[in-house]
Design a protein around this motif. Structure first.
Motif, PDB file in Angstrom:
ATOM      1  N   THR A 111      38.619  23.291  67.789  1.00  0.00           N
ATOM      2  CA  THR A 111      37.533  22.972  68.713  1.00  0.00           C
ATOM      3  C   THR A 111      37.515  21.469  69.009  1.00  0.00           C
ATOM      4  O   THR A 111      37.590  20.652  68.095  1.00  0.00           O
ATOM      5  CB  THR A 111      36.183  23.405  68.123  1.00  0.00           C
ATOM      6  OG1 THR A 111      36.230  24.793  67.839  1.00  0.00           O
ATOM      7  CG2 THR A 111      35.056  23.119  69.100  1.00  0.00           C
ATOM      8  N   ASN A 112      37.440  21.143  70.299  1.00  0.00           N
ATOM      9  CA  ASN A 112      37.410  19.758  70.784  1.00  0.00           C
ATOM     10  C   ASN A 112      38.755  19.049  70.665  1.00  0.00           C
ATOM     11  O   ASN A 112      38.824  17.824  70.822  1.00  0.00           O
ATOM     12  CB  ASN A 112      36.354  18.925  70.057  1.00  0.00           C
ATOM     13  CG  ASN A 112      34.950  19.424  70.314  1.00  0.00           C
ATOM     14  OD1 ASN A 112      34.632  19.834  71.419  1.00  0.00           O
ATOM     15  ND2 ASN A 112      34.128  19.424  69.279  1.00  0.00           N
ATOM     16  N   TYR A 113      39.802  19.790  70.382  1.00  0.00           N
ATOM     17  CA  TYR A 113      41.128  19.200  70.269  1.00  0.00           C
ATOM     18  C   TYR A 113      42.086  19.808  71.295  1.00  0.00           C
ATOM     19  O   TYR A 113      41.843  20.872  71.854  1.00  0.00           O
ATOM     20  CB  TYR A 113      41.715  19.415  68.875  1.00  0.00           C
ATOM     21  CG  TYR A 113      41.072  18.576  67.802  1.00  0.00           C
ATOM     22  CD1 TYR A 113      40.043  19.099  67.015  1.00  0.00           C
ATOM     23  CD2 TYR A 113      41.494  17.269  67.564  1.00  0.00           C
ATOM     24  CE1 TYR A 113      39.448  18.335  66.029  1.00  0.00           C
ATOM     25  CE2 TYR A 113      40.906  16.511  66.573  1.00  0.00           C
ATOM     26  CZ  TYR A 113      39.878  17.042  65.806  1.00  0.00           C
ATOM     27  OH  TYR A 113      39.301  16.285  64.827  1.00  0.00           O
ATOM     28  N   PHE A 114      43.172  19.113  71.474  1.00  0.00           N
ATOM     29  CA  PHE A 114      44.300  19.611  72.249  1.00  0.00           C
ATOM     30  C   PHE A 114      45.288  20.182  71.249  1.00  0.00           C
ATOM     31  O   PHE A 114      45.681  19.508  70.294  1.00  0.00           O
ATOM     32  CB  PHE A 114      44.936  18.472  73.043  1.00  0.00           C
ATOM     33  CG  PHE A 114      46.107  18.880  73.884  1.00  0.00           C
ATOM     34  CD1 PHE A 114      47.388  18.462  73.572  1.00  0.00           C
ATOM     35  CD2 PHE A 114      45.940  19.665  75.006  1.00  0.00           C
ATOM     36  CE1 PHE A 114      48.483  18.817  74.353  1.00  0.00           C
ATOM     37  CE2 PHE A 114      47.014  20.032  75.799  1.00  0.00           C
ATOM     38  CZ  PHE A 114      48.291  19.607  75.466  1.00  0.00           C
ATOM     39  N   MET A 115      45.667  21.412  71.456  1.00  0.00           N
ATOM     40  CA  MET A 115      46.602  22.080  70.569  1.00  0.00           C
ATOM     41  C   MET A 115      47.908  22.293  71.327  1.00  0.00           C
ATOM     42  O   MET A 115      47.887  22.855  72.428  1.00  0.00           O
ATOM     43  CB  MET A 115      46.018  23.412  70.101  1.00  0.00           C
ATOM     44  CG  MET A 115      46.882  24.122  69.072  1.00  0.00           C
ATOM     45  SD  MET A 115      48.216  25.035  69.850  1.00  0.00           S
ATOM     46  CE  MET A 115      49.403  25.100  68.504  1.00  0.00           C
ATOM     47  N   GLY A 116      48.990  21.823  70.745  1.00  0.00           N
ATOM     48  CA  GLY A 116      50.250  21.897  71.465  1.00  0.00           C
ATOM     49  C   GLY A 116      51.393  22.404  70.624  1.00  0.00           C
ATOM     50  O   GLY A 116      51.293  22.518  69.396  1.00  0.00           O
ATOM     51  N   TRP A 117      52.466  22.728  71.317  1.00  0.00           N
ATOM     52  CA  TRP A 117      53.733  23.081  70.676  1.00  0.00           C
ATOM     53  C   TRP A 117      54.780  22.047  71.115  1.00  0.00           C
ATOM     54  O   TRP A 117      54.885  21.731  72.298  1.00  0.00           O
ATOM     55  CB  TRP A 117      54.187  24.471  71.077  1.00  0.00           C
ATOM     56  CG  TRP A 117      53.328  25.573  70.541  1.00  0.00           C
ATOM     57  CD1 TRP A 117      52.264  26.155  71.147  1.00  0.00           C
ATOM     58  CD2 TRP A 117      53.468  26.226  69.271  1.00  0.00           C
ATOM     59  NE1 TRP A 117      51.726  27.131  70.338  1.00  0.00           N
ATOM     60  CE2 TRP A 117      52.454  27.201  69.178  1.00  0.00           C
ATOM     61  CE3 TRP A 117      54.359  26.097  68.206  1.00  0.00           C
ATOM     62  CZ2 TRP A 117      52.291  28.027  68.067  1.00  0.00           C
ATOM     63  CZ3 TRP A 117      54.205  26.916  67.104  1.00  0.00           C
ATOM     64  CH2 TRP A 117      53.180  27.875  67.035  1.00  0.00           C
ATOM     65  N   TYR A 152      57.216  23.108  66.377  1.00  0.00           N
ATOM     66  CA  TYR A 152      56.090  22.605  65.598  1.00  0.00           C
ATOM     67  C   TYR A 152      54.799  22.786  66.387  1.00  0.00           C
ATOM     68  O   TYR A 152      54.760  22.464  67.585  1.00  0.00           O
ATOM     69  CB  TYR A 152      56.255  21.117  65.304  1.00  0.00           C
ATOM     70  CG  TYR A 152      57.422  20.765  64.430  1.00  0.00           C
ATOM     71  CD1 TYR A 152      58.675  20.510  64.977  1.00  0.00           C
ATOM     72  CD2 TYR A 152      57.272  20.671  63.049  1.00  0.00           C
ATOM     73  CE1 TYR A 152      59.756  20.190  64.173  1.00  0.00           C
ATOM     74  CE2 TYR A 152      58.342  20.337  62.235  1.00  0.00           C
ATOM     75  CZ  TYR A 152      59.577  20.100  62.799  1.00  0.00           C
ATOM     76  OH  TYR A 152      60.637  19.774  61.991  1.00  0.00           O
ATOM     77  N   CYS A 153      53.769  23.256  65.729  1.00  0.00           N
ATOM     78  CA  CYS A 153      52.462  23.189  66.372  1.00  0.00           C
ATOM     79  C   CYS A 153      51.818  21.861  65.992  1.00  0.00           C
ATOM     80  O   CYS A 153      52.160  21.255  64.967  1.00  0.00           O
ATOM     81  CB  CYS A 153      51.583  24.376  66.028  1.00  0.00           C
ATOM     82  SG  CYS A 153      51.040  24.505  64.342  1.00  0.00           S
ATOM     83  N   ALA A 154      50.910  21.432  66.823  1.00  0.00           N
ATOM     84  CA  ALA A 154      50.371  20.096  66.678  1.00  0.00           C
ATOM     85  C   ALA A 154      48.949  20.042  67.198  1.00  0.00           C
ATOM     86  O   ALA A 154      48.582  20.790  68.107  1.00  0.00           O
ATOM     87  CB  ALA A 154      51.237  19.107  67.458  1.00  0.00           C
ATOM     88  N   ARG A 155      48.170  19.143  66.639  1.00  0.00           N
ATOM     89  CA  ARG A 155      46.809  18.923  67.095  1.00  0.00           C
ATOM     90  C   ARG A 155      46.660  17.460  67.484  1.00  0.00           C
ATOM     91  O   ARG A 155      47.106  16.558  66.770  1.00  0.00           O
ATOM     92  CB  ARG A 155      45.816  19.267  65.978  1.00  0.00           C
ATOM     93  CG  ARG A 155      44.376  19.366  66.431  1.00  0.00           C
ATOM     94  CD  ARG A 155      43.433  19.435  65.246  1.00  0.00           C
ATOM     95  NE  ARG A 155      43.312  18.127  64.603  1.00  0.00           N
ATOM     96  CZ  ARG A 155      42.499  17.896  63.567  1.00  0.00           C
ATOM     97  NH1 ARG A 155      41.797  18.880  63.050  1.00  0.00           N
ATOM     98  NH2 ARG A 155      42.425  16.690  63.053  1.00  0.00           N
ATOM     99  N   ALA A 156      46.027  17.249  68.616  1.00  0.00           N
ATOM    100  CA  ALA A 156      45.800  15.893  69.086  1.00  0.00           C
ATOM    101  C   ALA A 156      44.379  15.783  69.613  1.00  0.00           C
ATOM    102  O   ALA A 156      43.745  16.776  69.947  1.00  0.00           O
ATOM    103  CB  ALA A 156      46.800  15.531  70.175  1.00  0.00           C
ATOM    104  N   ARG A 157      43.920  14.551  69.733  1.00  0.00           N
ATOM    105  CA  ARG A 157      42.535  14.338  70.162  1.00  0.00           C
ATOM    106  C   ARG A 157      42.381  14.395  71.670  1.00  0.00           C
ATOM    107  O   ARG A 157      41.257  14.462  72.181  1.00  0.00           O
ATOM    108  CB  ARG A 157      42.036  12.998  69.632  1.00  0.00           C
ATOM    109  CG  ARG A 157      41.971  12.980  68.111  1.00  0.00           C
ATOM    110  CD  ARG A 157      41.400  11.673  67.567  1.00  0.00           C
ATOM    111  NE  ARG A 157      41.396  11.678  66.110  1.00  0.00           N
ATOM    112  CZ  ARG A 157      40.439  12.222  65.372  1.00  0.00           C
ATOM    113  NH1 ARG A 157      39.410  12.793  65.950  1.00  0.00           N
ATOM    114  NH2 ARG A 157      40.518  12.186  64.056  1.00  0.00           N
TER     115      ARG A 157
END
Length: 120
Positions: free
Chosen positions: A28-34, A93-98
């Motif tokens: 929640t409130n994040y950008f989720m990427g591959w 890789y999955c990743a989380r960014a702001r």
């Protein structure tokens, strides 16, 4: 912690679905990427979703073949990969960014990675 699953070996033209679960946290409130990484190269952006609004973004090389989706109740994101090509072979890789980003250095949390191999 980001927990990935779903990699493996598939023939060209086949499909795989990757999963990334946020264990002990949330997207929640994040950008989720591959992102993916070829041997000896830097990680490159593949696809991402801004969790709250569902806004998605894709690398040109995967547009029309890959689809990112999310399950809010499970805190899990998915990458459906269709029409796979040998050049899609990489560690994913999955990743989380702001914020929405294609830049690995803006990622603040990485999954452990999962190998995808496309070969006949």
């Amino acid at each position: 912690q980001l927990v990935e699953s779903g990699g493996g070996l598939v023939q060209p033209g086949g499909s795989l679905r990757l999963s990334c679960a946020a264990s002990g946290g949330t997207f929640t409130n994040y950008f989720m990427g591959w992102f993916r990484q070829y041997q000896g190269e830097e990680r490159e952006f593949v696809a991402g979703v801004m969790w709250n609004v569902g806004y998605t973004r894709y690398a040109d090389s995967v547009k029309g073949r890959f689809t990112i989706s999310r399950d809010n109740a499970k805190n899990t994101a998915y990458l459906q990969m269709n029409s796979l090509k040998p050049e899609d072979t990489a560690v994913y890789y999955c990743a989380r960014a702001r914020r929405i980003t294609r830049l690995p250095h803006e990622v603040d949390f990485w999954g452990q990675g999962t190998q995808v191999t496309v070969s006949s």
